[in-house]
Design a protein around this motif. Structure first.
Motif, PDB file in Angstrom:
ATOM      1  N   ASN A   1       0.819  -1.199   0.000  1.00  0.00           N
ATOM      2  CA  ASN A   1       0.000   0.000   0.000  1.00  0.00           C
ATOM      3  C   ASN A   1       0.863   1.264   0.000  1.00  0.00           C
ATOM      4  OD1 ASN A   1      -2.351  -1.504   0.040  1.00  0.00           O
ATOM      5  ND2 ASN A   1      -2.522  -1.472   2.259  1.00  0.00           N
ATOM      6  N   PHE A   2       1.972   1.231   0.750  1.00  0.00           N
ATOM      7  CA  PHE A   2       2.858   2.388   0.797  1.00  0.00           C
ATOM      8  C   PHE A   2       3.489   2.649  -0.570  1.00  0.00           C
ATOM      9  CE2 PHE A   2       7.233   3.958   1.340  1.00  0.00           C
ATOM     10  CZ  PHE A   2       6.949   5.212   1.868  1.00  0.00           C
ATOM     11  N   LEU A   3       3.976   1.595  -1.226  1.00  0.00           N
ATOM     12  CA  LEU A   3       4.615   1.766  -2.533  1.00  0.00           C
ATOM     13  C   LEU A   3       3.631   2.292  -3.572  1.00  0.00           C
ATOM     14  CD1 LEU A   3       6.846  -1.445  -2.738  1.00  0.00           C
ATOM     15  CD2 LEU A   3       7.630   0.911  -2.570  1.00  0.00           C
ATOM     16  N   SER A   4       2.454   1.688  -3.630  1.00  0.00           N
ATOM     17  CA  SER A   4       1.461   2.140  -4.612  1.00  0.00           C
ATOM     18  C   SER A   4       1.010   3.563  -4.320  1.00  0.00           C
ATOM     19  CB  SER A   4       0.262   1.183  -4.625  1.00  0.00           C
ATOM     20  OG  SER A   4      -0.315   1.086  -3.334  1.00  0.00           O
ATOM     21  N   GLY A   5       0.771   3.867  -3.041  1.00  0.00           N
ATOM     22  CA  GLY A   5       0.365   5.223  -2.687  1.00  0.00           C
ATOM     23  C   GLY A   5       1.450   6.244  -2.968  1.00  0.00           C
ATOM     24  N   GLN A   6       2.709   5.894  -2.695  1.00  0.00           N
ATOM     25  CA  GLN A   6       3.823   6.813  -2.937  1.00  0.00           C
ATOM     26  C   GLN A   6       3.975   7.091  -4.432  1.00  0.00           C
ATOM     27  OE1 GLN A   6       5.285   8.028  -0.304  1.00  0.00           O
ATOM     28  NE2 GLN A   6       6.957   9.201  -1.185  1.00  0.00           N
ATOM     29  N   CYS A   7       3.814   6.068  -5.262  1.00  0.00           N
ATOM     30  CA  CYS A   7       3.922   6.265  -6.719  1.00  0.00           C
ATOM     31  C   CYS A   7       2.810   7.184  -7.231  1.00  0.00           C
ATOM     32  CB  CYS A   7       3.870   4.914  -7.432  1.00  0.00           C
ATOM     33  SG  CYS A   7       5.334   3.883  -7.187  1.00  0.00           S
ATOM     34  N   VAL A   8       1.591   6.967  -6.778  1.00  0.00           N
ATOM     35  CA  VAL A   8       0.472   7.819  -7.198  1.00  0.00           C
ATOM     36  C   VAL A   8       0.704   9.254  -6.750  1.00  0.00           C
ATOM     37  CG1 VAL A   8      -1.995   8.251  -6.901  1.00  0.00           C
ATOM     38  CG2 VAL A   8      -1.177   5.917  -7.261  1.00  0.00           C
ATOM     39  N   GLU A   9       1.165   9.420  -5.511  1.00  0.00           N
ATOM     40  CA  GLU A   9       1.398  10.761  -4.967  1.00  0.00           C
ATOM     41  C   GLU A   9       2.490  11.486  -5.746  1.00  0.00           C
ATOM     42  OE1 GLU A   9       3.506  13.619  -2.323  1.00  0.00           O
ATOM     43  OE2 GLU A   9       4.216  11.618  -2.860  1.00  0.00           O
ATOM     44  N   VAL A  10       3.542  10.777  -6.138  1.00  0.00           N
ATOM     45  CA  VAL A  10       4.640  11.379  -6.896  1.00  0.00           C
ATOM     46  C   VAL A  10       4.161  11.839  -8.273  1.00  0.00           C
ATOM     47  CG1 VAL A  10       6.730  10.736  -8.138  1.00  0.00           C
ATOM     48  CG2 VAL A  10       6.567  10.281  -5.705  1.00  0.00           C
ATOM     49  N   VAL A  11       3.357  11.004  -8.940  1.00  0.00           N
ATOM     50  CA  VAL A  11       2.832  11.379 -10.257  1.00  0.00           C
ATOM     51  C   VAL A  11       1.939  12.614 -10.153  1.00  0.00           C
ATOM     52  CG1 VAL A  11       1.338  10.625 -12.141  1.00  0.00           C
ATOM     53  CG2 VAL A  11       3.009   9.043 -11.187  1.00  0.00           C
ATOM     54  N   ILE A  12       1.087  12.645  -9.153  1.00  0.00           N
ATOM     55  CA  ILE A  12       0.207  13.806  -8.964  1.00  0.00           C
ATOM     56  C   ILE A  12       1.028  15.064  -8.710  1.00  0.00           C
ATOM     57  CG2 ILE A  12      -1.542  14.823  -7.450  1.00  0.00           C
ATOM     58  CD1 ILE A  12      -2.640  12.014  -7.012  1.00  0.00           C
TER      59      ILE A  12
END
Length: 380
Positions: free
Chosen positions: A234-245
């Protein structure tokens, strides 16, 4: 006198532990050499396991898209290949955006840097001329022979020397990375094997611990491993989405205000934002320096824009995208980043946030269980 097997086992473990401790304390050089050899053998496989764990996050989602493929092996192969192709595509896109922009930036920065230095020199000289009291104070303190031009030129020369030293160090390091490249190749191949056989490896691991350890210990271990896997994923997926945004927000905002170096700065901010809390500020400093040389006024507006977007990201995006996925408040995220950075640097900052979340949840479960056993109400 009869001695139980359990007592004998404990005595043996204690004696063996004392021998190992004595060896560690009195044979430090040999211990270090032994651990270096072990680390050299294990490191490519540990790297491959880390690759597999990271790639497994998008691969699970991709595999669900291929649910119409009935054969498990064919569906897994399609998911692995698609994941690797997507990763290669993202890396190619990032380098395609960065490398031409970096070359263009340095080509344009060299003449602008000279103009920038000259402007700073003239502004400092003009300021000193309009403030004779300051000039008198400098003379009284022994700086009567102060030459701003020489000072600026020496500063630029020192900067150039530092850059040359960094580049020469980087070039010498490039000549010694053949072993690291071999480890990376072995790690990637090992990661692919792990992705293809992850269910088999999980079953074998469960059988191994249940065969040699008590059942309750095994149940708790499996529960902790599942919680760890879920939290890190969950942390990895959330961090990737947050970085793209965050990268898209900077690109759009910089385009609206007509700022230079949009692809380079937005990608820099996005990449450095992978480091929680402090990463985006590194991107801000780099972006501000690039824009400062091109247009000092726009550099000021860039800092203002960064502060505004940081507030939006910290208060709206990060808590919803990353914070809810790992169940940690901002205070504990800050503690995790500080402790992880002190112990393991940048890698520790990334690892300690989900690790702290796992410990936080386990401690909460243990506290709730103790309260139920005591049958009390601590809040009443």
């Amino acid at each position: 006198m009869h001695i139980e097997k359990r007592t004998l086992r404990n005595i043996f473990i204690g004696v063996f532990g004392c021998i190992i401790l004595y060896w560690i304390l009195h044979e430090t050089a040999r211990v270090k050499a032994t651990f270096d050899v072990i680390f050299g053998i294990v490191s490519p496989f540990a790297l491959g396991a880390a690759f597999a764990f990271i790639l497994n996050v998008p691969m699970r989602a991709i595999e669900k898209l291929y649910k119409k493929i009935k054969k498990d092996g064919l569906r897994r192969a399609a998911a692995v290949l698609t994941t690797l192709f997507a990763l290669l595509l993202v890396l190619t896109l990032v380098f395609w955006l960065l490398i031409p922009q970096v070359i263009e930036t340095f080509q344009s920065l060299i003449p602008k840097l000279n103009v920038f230095v000259t402007q700073i020199e003239s502004k400092i000289s003009a300021f000193l001329k309009t403030n004779p009291q300051l000039m008198e104070w400098l003379k009284d303190t022994g700086f009567e022979k102060l030459n701003i031009g020489d000072l600026v030129q020496k500063s630029v020369s020192l900067l150039g020397t530092s850059v040359s030293a960094i580049l020469s160090g980087a070039l010498s390091a490039i000549g010694n990375i053949s072993g690291a490249l071999v480890d990376i190749v072995i790690g990637i191949v090992f990661a692919i094997y792990c992705l293809f056989q992850k269910e088999t490896l999980a079953r074998q691991g469960r059988k191994l611990i249940y065969a040699y350890f008590p059942e309750r210990f095994c149940d708790n271990t499996v529960r902790i491993l599942r919680l760890t896997n879920s939290t890190f994923s969950n942390f990895l997926s959330g961090q990737c989405v947050e970085v793209v945004i965050l990268g898209c927000m900077f690109a759009i905002s910089m385009a609206i205000f007509g700022m230079p170096y949009i692809p380079l700065v937005s990608v820099l901010v996005a990449v450095t934002a992978f480091i929680p809390v402090v990463g985006a500020w590194v991107g801000c400093v780099l972006g501000t320096f690039l824009i400062l040389v091109a247009n000092p006024l726009q550099a000021v507006w860039f800092v203002v824009m960064f502060l505004v977007l940081q507030q939006i990201e910290n208060n709206l995006i990060y808590p919803r995208v990353v914070g809810t996925s790992i169940g940690l408040s901002g205070m504990w995220v800050l503690v995790a980043v500080a402790v992880g950075g002190e112990l393991m640097g940048v890698v520790g900052m990334l690892l300690f946030i989900p690790l702290t979340s796992v410990c936080y949840q386990l401690l909460g479960d243990a506290v709730e269980e103790k309260i139920r056993e005591k049958n009390c109400d601590p809040l009443g």
